[in-house]
Enzyme design. Structure first.
Site, PDB file in Angstrom:
ATOM      1  CB  SER A 144      -0.893   0.008   1.250  1.00  0.00           C
ATOM      2  OG  SER A 144      -1.517   1.262   1.429  1.00  0.00           O
ATOM      3  CE1 TYR A 157      -3.864  -2.369   5.183  1.00  0.00           C
ATOM      4  CE2 TYR A 157      -3.191  -0.131   4.635  1.00  0.00           C
ATOM      5  CZ  TYR A 157      -3.653  -1.370   4.247  1.00  0.00           C
ATOM      6  OH  TYR A 157      -3.898  -1.624   2.912  1.00  0.00           O
TER       7      TYR A 157
END
Length: 254
Positions: A144, A157
């Site tokens: 990501s 995350y």
């Protein structure tokens, strides 16, 4: 179906997180390019809904949680049912949108268990010679932009996705001599169920647009945008790519 260098005819591809979002889109596009997909997800019902959307025959759905024990079993079952693997795409991922002051170490461990540990365990099992075709294995990790630039309210995350990039690069260096390729795709913010959790951080839709949407010069992405990059990395067209980190982010943070 594309039978050229961008095609995946007859390739056996294991895809986690395939019950929705990027994982489902990746399975659909890989199947359309001729791959035999072994799809995995926690939700058996949604996984069974994905299966009939895959073009071609021979696709397999295996529902399971990605515990360390299940990761090994998943690979063994995939190989037993489909044959030696040619590719693995780790799309499975979880997040908890929380301010750092409210994020516990247990939250980090929970997120790491799926985003990083499962990738580690599945990859380790696939790398055994009995589980993949020699000189014909391509592994793609879905990271990501959060792993590159950070993400407010998503520290655990972001940490997991940053670790995924480092692990993928290290594996690429270690296994290049065996003709095994490892690459990473870093999506920007994509219209998936996970995006709804991010939106809750902002008071209004306009606040969300100002903080997130406007960072993407080409707008927010769709799962298909990411799937196209993944399928390219799985194909022979990407045979000279390993250790790469491909940003598919609509111009995020330019």
């Amino acid at each position: 179906m594309n039978n050229g260098v961008f095609g995946l005819k007859g390739q056996k591809i294991l895809i986690t997180g395939a019950s929705s979002g990027i994982g489902r889109a990746t399975a659909q596009l890989a199947a359309a390019q001729g791959a035999i997909c072994i799809i995995n997800g926690r939700d058996g019902t949604r996984l069974d809904e994905t299966l009939p959307t895959l073009e071609g025959e021979g696709h397999i759905a295996i529902a399971s949680d990605l515990t360390p024990e299940n990761c090994s079993v998943l690979v063994k079952e995939a190989v037993a049912k489909a044959g030696l693997l040619n590719g693995f795409v780790h799309c499975a991922g979880i997040e908890k949108t929380l301010p750092f002051r409210m994020t516990e170490l247990s939250d980090l461990h929970e997120i790491m268990s799926i985003n990083l540990d499962a990738y580690w365990e599945i990859t380790k099992e696939i790398l055994k010679k009995k589980n993949h075709e020699p000189q014909k294995l391509s592994v793609v990790a879905i990271s990501s932009v959060a792993g590159q630039y950070g993400a407010a309210g998503n520290t655990a995350y972001a940490a997991s996705k940053g670790a995924l990039i480092s692990l993928t690069k290290s594996l690429a260096a270690e296994y290049a001599g065996q003709g095994i390729r490892f690459n990473c795709v870093c999506p920007g913010y994509v219209n998936t169920p996970m995006l709804g959790n991010v939106k809750r951080l902002y008071r209004t839709e306009q606040d969300f647009t100002n903080a997130i949407v406007k960072k993407h010069l080409l707008g927010l992405g769709e799962p298909d945008d990411v799937a196209s990059a993944v399928v390219y990395l799985l194909s022979v067209a990407a045979k000279w790519l390993t250790g790469s980190v491909m940003n598919v982010d609509g111009g995020y943070n330019l």
